[in-house]
Design a protein around this motif. Structure first.
Motif, mmCIF file in Angstrom:
data_model
loop_
_atom_site.group_PDB
_atom_site.id
_atom_site.type_symbol
_atom_site.label_atom_id
_atom_site.label_comp_id
_atom_site.label_asym_id
_atom_site.label_seq_id
_atom_site.Cartn_x
_atom_site.Cartn_y
_atom_site.Cartn_z
ATOM 1 N N CYS A 1 0.596 -0.773 -0.128
ATOM 2 C CA CYS A 1 -0.184 -0.187 0.228
ATOM 3 C C CYS A 1 0.725 1.185 -0.224
ATOM 4 O O CYS A 1 0.605 1.857 -0.356
ATOM 5 N N ALA A 2 1.877 1.619 1.028
ATOM 6 C CA ALA A 2 2.509 2.579 0.906
ATOM 7 C C ALA A 2 3.675 2.581 -0.491
ATOM 8 O O ALA A 2 3.579 3.673 -1.283
ATOM 9 N N TYR A 3 4.105 1.602 -0.842
ATOM 10 C CA TYR A 3 4.757 1.452 -2.800
ATOM 11 C C TYR A 3 3.986 2.430 -3.271
ATOM 12 O O TYR A 3 4.512 3.100 -4.237
ATOM 13 N N LEU A 4 2.428 1.372 -3.547
ATOM 14 C CA LEU A 4 1.551 1.700 -4.465
ATOM 15 C C LEU A 4 1.189 3.358 -4.613
ATOM 16 O O LEU A 4 1.183 4.452 -5.245
ATOM 17 N N ALA A 5 1.756 4.232 -3.017
ATOM 18 C CA ALA A 5 0.691 5.358 -3.025
ATOM 19 C C ALA A 5 1.776 5.869 -3.575
ATOM 20 O O ALA A 5 2.276 8.296 -4.323
ATOM 21 N N ASP B 1 -0.136 10.009 -8.231
ATOM 22 C CA ASP B 1 -0.987 11.631 -8.859
ATOM 23 C C ASP B 1 -2.252 11.206 -8.173
ATOM 24 O O ASP B 1 -3.773 12.151 -8.769
ATOM 25 N N ALA B 2 -2.511 9.565 -7.569
ATOM 26 C CA ALA B 2 -3.829 9.357 -7.108
ATOM 27 C C ALA B 2 -3.792 9.972 -5.627
ATOM 28 O O ALA B 2 -4.764 9.647 -5.017
ATOM 29 N N GLY B 3 -3.013 10.636 -5.320
ATOM 30 C CA GLY B 3 -2.814 11.276 -4.185
ATOM 31 C C GLY B 3 -3.423 10.728 -2.972
ATOM 32 O O GLY B 3 -4.250 10.836 -2.161
ATOM 33 N N LEU B 4 -2.793 8.964 -2.770
ATOM 34 C CA LEU B 4 -3.190 8.580 -1.603
ATOM 35 C C LEU B 4 -2.470 8.683 -0.363
ATOM 36 O O LEU B 4 -1.956 7.681 0.640
ATOM 37 N N ALA B 5 -1.028 9.647 -0.703
ATOM 38 C CA ALA B 5 0.053 9.812 0.585
ATOM 39 C C ALA B 5 0.032 11.168 0.713
ATOM 40 O O ALA B 5 -0.063 11.930 -0.165
ATOM 41 N N PRO B 6 0.258 11.344 1.925
ATOM 42 C CA PRO B 6 0.747 12.593 2.188
ATOM 43 C C PRO B 6 1.890 13.073 1.691
ATOM 44 O O PRO B 6 2.935 12.184 1.793
#
Length: 205
Positions: free
Chosen positions: A71-75, A80-85
């Motif tokens: 999950c962290a890697y993909l973020a 562009d998906a904005g899944l990590a701060p």
């Protein structure tokens, strides 16, 4: 190209977490369904995950296993998906992502298996006790709409999956804080798409 990102999974596994994460990213990926009794334990797949477990991904030749890491890697690789701060605002993000991977996972697993540490053992265990872990989790998900605040992140995919499953299978108590949080997450389009995909792959019983 789809071959640049390959997702190894089984519909009755933690692979559902990664499927949801992949759908949140919007990335194109190829799915390889493995079977517990056969190809998941063979030498070719063990070169990807020596544990013989799913999920795993191979992205541009890089292998990533363990749901929280995936999950962290993909973020990170699909920003562009904005899944990590932003990198200077990730304290809560890392805190709760790894709380779910460590104390929460261990507490729920041990409780489900019938192991309750004594007070002395609890000082050695990273989670202390099941009740303590559940109380901390409930306070966290009740404090803000998502685990790091007002914004949905990859930490919600991982921690939220554990809350959703905990309610579904009874490994977490049906507290209002958990039910409200799960309701927000399961309403997401990416969650619904991912669930439909995996449900369609479920073996006939």
């Amino acid at each position: 190209m789809a071959a640049d990102l390959v997702f190894y999974t089984h519909p009755m596994s933690r692979g559902r977490i990664v499927r949801w994460m992949l759908e949140e990213t919007g990335a194109t990926y190829k799915t390889e369904i493995l079977d517990y009794a056969t190809n998941m334990k063979t030498a070719p797949y063990r070169t990807i995950n020596p544990m013989g477990k799913v999920p795993a991904i191979v992205h541009n030749g890089h292998i990533v296993t363990e749901c929280a890491a995936i999950c962290a890697y993909l973020a990170d690789v699909f920003p562009d998906a904005g899944l990590a701060p932003e990198t200077d605002d990730r304290a809560e993000y890392y805190r709760w992502l790894f709380f779910a991977a460590g104390p929460l996972e261990h507490a729920v697993t041990n409780n489900t298996l019938g192991f309750a540490p004594s007070a002395e053992q609890g000082r050695m265990a990273g989670y202390g006790s099941y009740d303590l872990t559940v109380d901390v989790l409930a306070q966290a998900v009740a404090a803000t709409p998502y685990i790091t605040g007002k914004r949905f992140t990859a930490a919600d995919v991982y921690l939220g999956s554990q809350v959703i499953w905990g309610l579904q299978f009874g490994s977490l108590p049906a507290r209002e804080a958990f039910k409200d949080y799960a309701e927000r997450l399961t309403a997401r389009d990416a969650y619904r798409r991912a669930t439909a995909m995996d449900d369609a792959l479920m073996p006939d019983t």
